[in-house]
Every structure is written in C-alpha cells, then in structure tokens.
Write a protein that holds these residues in place. Structure first.
Motif, mmCIF file in Angstrom:
data_model
loop_
_atom_site.group_PDB
_atom_site.id
_atom_site.type_symbol
_atom_site.label_atom_id
_atom_site.label_comp_id
_atom_site.label_asym_id
_atom_site.label_seq_id
_atom_site.Cartn_x
_atom_site.Cartn_y
_atom_site.Cartn_z
ATOM 1 N N PHE A 61 14.621 10.932 3.564
ATOM 2 C CA PHE A 61 15.245 9.916 4.414
ATOM 3 C C PHE A 61 15.966 10.565 5.593
ATOM 4 C CE2 PHE A 61 15.697 7.359 0.277
ATOM 5 C CZ PHE A 61 14.445 6.797 0.428
ATOM 6 N N ARG A 62 16.701 11.619 5.320
ATOM 7 C CA ARG A 62 17.413 12.312 6.404
ATOM 8 C C ARG A 62 16.434 12.834 7.459
ATOM 9 N NH1 ARG A 62 22.762 13.668 5.709
ATOM 10 N NH2 ARG A 62 23.601 13.227 3.651
ATOM 11 N N ARG A 63 15.377 13.479 6.994
ATOM 12 C CA ARG A 63 14.388 14.025 7.936
ATOM 13 C C ARG A 63 13.709 12.908 8.718
ATOM 14 N NH1 ARG A 63 11.728 18.949 7.432
ATOM 15 N NH2 ARG A 63 13.846 19.545 6.930
ATOM 16 N N ALA A 64 13.386 11.807 8.043
ATOM 17 C CA ALA A 64 12.720 10.682 8.708
ATOM 18 C C ALA A 64 13.608 10.098 9.806
ATOM 19 C CB ALA A 64 12.343 9.608 7.696
ATOM 20 N N PHE A 65 14.897 10.035 9.577
ATOM 21 C CA PHE A 65 15.799 9.531 10.610
ATOM 22 C C PHE A 65 15.938 10.524 11.744
ATOM 23 C CE2 PHE A 65 16.829 6.398 7.489
ATOM 24 C CZ PHE A 65 16.929 5.263 8.270
ATOM 25 N N ASN A 66 16.004 11.802 11.416
ATOM 26 C CA ASN A 66 16.090 12.814 12.465
ATOM 27 C C ASN A 66 14.846 12.813 13.346
ATOM 28 O OD1 ASN A 66 18.632 13.679 11.708
ATOM 29 N ND2 ASN A 66 17.859 15.269 10.355
ATOM 30 N N LEU A 67 13.690 12.532 12.749
ATOM 31 C CA LEU A 67 12.425 12.497 13.487
ATOM 32 C C LEU A 67 12.136 11.113 14.067
ATOM 33 C CD1 LEU A 67 10.222 14.585 11.024
ATOM 34 C CD2 LEU A 67 11.181 15.335 13.213
ATOM 35 N N GLN A 68 13.046 10.186 13.845
ATOM 36 C CA GLN A 68 12.916 8.804 14.315
ATOM 37 C C GLN A 68 11.678 8.109 13.747
ATOM 38 O OE1 GLN A 68 13.234 9.182 18.592
ATOM 39 N NE2 GLN A 68 15.448 9.380 18.473
ATOM 40 N N LEU A 69 11.367 8.434 12.488
ATOM 41 C CA LEU A 69 10.272 7.763 11.789
ATOM 42 C C LEU A 69 10.755 6.476 11.136
ATOM 43 C CD1 LEU A 69 8.598 10.866 10.130
ATOM 44 C CD2 LEU A 69 7.834 9.627 12.166
ATOM 45 N N LEU A 70 12.053 6.398 10.892
ATOM 46 C CA LEU A 70 12.692 5.177 10.406
ATOM 47 C C LEU A 70 13.660 4.716 11.492
ATOM 48 C CD1 LEU A 70 13.570 6.061 6.695
ATOM 49 C CD2 LEU A 70 11.785 4.519 7.484
ATOM 50 N N ASP A 71 13.841 3.421 11.584
ATOM 51 C CA ASP A 71 14.708 2.841 12.600
ATOM 52 C C ASP A 71 16.160 2.916 12.143
ATOM 53 O OD1 ASP A 71 15.946 1.386 14.580
ATOM 54 O OD2 ASP A 71 14.897 -0.483 14.144
ATOM 55 N N ARG A 72 16.983 3.571 12.923
ATOM 56 C CA ARG A 72 18.395 3.717 12.579
ATOM 57 C C ARG A 72 19.114 2.376 12.489
ATOM 58 N NH1 ARG A 72 20.169 9.001 12.619
ATOM 59 N NH2 ARG A 72 18.783 10.467 13.614
ATOM 60 N N GLN A 73 18.616 1.361 13.149
ATOM 61 C CA GLN A 73 19.233 0.043 13.080
ATOM 62 C C GLN A 73 19.224 -0.500 11.657
ATOM 63 O OE1 GLN A 73 20.950 -1.643 15.452
ATOM 64 N NE2 GLN A 73 20.724 0.256 16.589
ATOM 65 N N ASP A 74 18.258 -0.070 10.849
ATOM 66 C CA ASP A 74 18.199 -0.524 9.457
ATOM 67 C C ASP A 74 19.493 -0.207 8.727
ATOM 68 O OD1 ASP A 74 15.637 -1.436 9.831
ATOM 69 O OD2 ASP A 74 14.701 0.335 8.952
ATOM 70 N N PHE A 75 20.122 0.911 9.075
ATOM 71 C CA PHE A 75 21.363 1.288 8.415
ATOM 72 C C PHE A 75 22.486 0.336 8.755
ATOM 73 C CE2 PHE A 75 19.386 5.550 8.229
ATOM 74 C CZ PHE A 75 19.459 5.713 6.869
ATOM 75 N N LEU A 76 22.464 -0.194 9.953
ATOM 76 C CA LEU A 76 23.530 -1.093 10.374
ATOM 77 C C LEU A 76 23.442 -2.441 9.697
ATOM 78 C CD1 LEU A 76 23.504 -0.290 14.174
ATOM 79 C CD2 LEU A 76 25.054 0.583 12.435
ATOM 80 N N LEU A 77 22.279 -2.779 9.191
ATOM 81 C CA LEU A 77 22.074 -4.094 8.608
ATOM 82 C C LEU A 77 22.378 -4.144 7.117
ATOM 83 C CD1 LEU A 77 18.723 -4.931 10.418
ATOM 84 C CD2 LEU A 77 21.028 -5.619 11.061
ATOM 85 N N ILE A 78 22.732 -3.025 6.565
ATOM 86 C CA ILE A 78 22.967 -2.974 5.131
ATOM 87 C C ILE A 78 24.214 -3.772 4.769
ATOM 88 C CG2 ILE A 78 23.547 -1.471 3.193
ATOM 89 C CD1 ILE A 78 21.985 0.713 4.624
#
Length: 130
Positions: A61-78
């Motif tokens: 998960f950390r690597r995916a966020f660093n590589l922008q493979l996952l949308d960081r906005q998803d974290f804000l919606l938790i």
C-alpha cells in the motif's frame, strides 16, 4: 526489470490492490473479480508483491501510494468510526470461528489491525496537509 508506472500493474492487479486496501475479504474479491478458485488470490498477491518489490500488504500500500497507483483521496474518505466498527465485527467473527486454529486467528487479526492502522495513519497525514 524496469517498468513504466502505467504498465507496472495490469488493470486486474490494480483493482485487486484497491479492493485489498478497502479491506474486502477474499470471498468478496473473488465475486468482484470473478475468480473461480482460491489459487488466483495467491497468484495475484505474488505478482503484485513482486512488481512492487515488497513482501507484505503494508508495504504494498505504501509503495502504491508513492507510485500514485492508488488515489490518495481514498484516504480522506475513510470514516474511521465505521471502519472501527467493521474491524471489531470482523475480529469477533474470527475469534468465534471454530474451524480456524489459534495461530491462523492471530495472523488474520494482526493483518486486519495492520490494515486499519495504515488507513488511520494515511487519513491523518493527508487531513493535516489540507
């Protein structure tokens, strides 16, 4: 092997990664991705871990966020309260399961709590930056 970011993970692997981050269990992921046997999970996990050069979901998960493979906005919606309720229910179900031995219960609970911690951590970090 060097990959471009757009080709690092294929579409199905990106969906699998996203669903795992969202905390879906393997049964729900199987339905979503139309897996017909459980070996597909091991296959997907191995390929995702290999492509991201990691050994566990926390680092994936950390690597995916660093590589922008996952949308960081998803974290804000938790919704932390909803997530806490969900994890509490999941842990209770695991503890009450009779077909699972204690070591496996311990591992499942550890992974569930680790996933929850990651979500809280990133949610907090990105809310601070706004």
């Amino acid at each position: 092997m060097i990959h471009t970011l757009s080709k690092l993970l294929n579409d199905k692997e990106l969906i699998y990664l996203s669903l795992m981050y969202q905390g879906l269990d393997k049964e729900a992921i199987s339905k979503e991705l139309e897996f017909n046997d459980n070996r597909k999970h091991s296959y997907m996990e191995k390929h995702i871990f290999d492509k991201l050069s990691v050994h566990n979901w926390h680092n994936a998960f950390r690597r995916a966020f660093n590589l922008q493979l996952l949308d960081r906005q998803d974290f804000l919606l938790i919704d932390i309260q909803k997530e806490a309720s969900t994890i509490s229910t999941k842990i209770t179900e695991i503890l009450n399961a009779t077909e699972v031995d204690d070591k496996e219960k311990e591992l499942i609970i550890y992974l569930a709590l680790l996933s929850f911690q990651i979500k809280i951590e990133y949610s907090y970090l990105f809310k601070e930056k706004q």
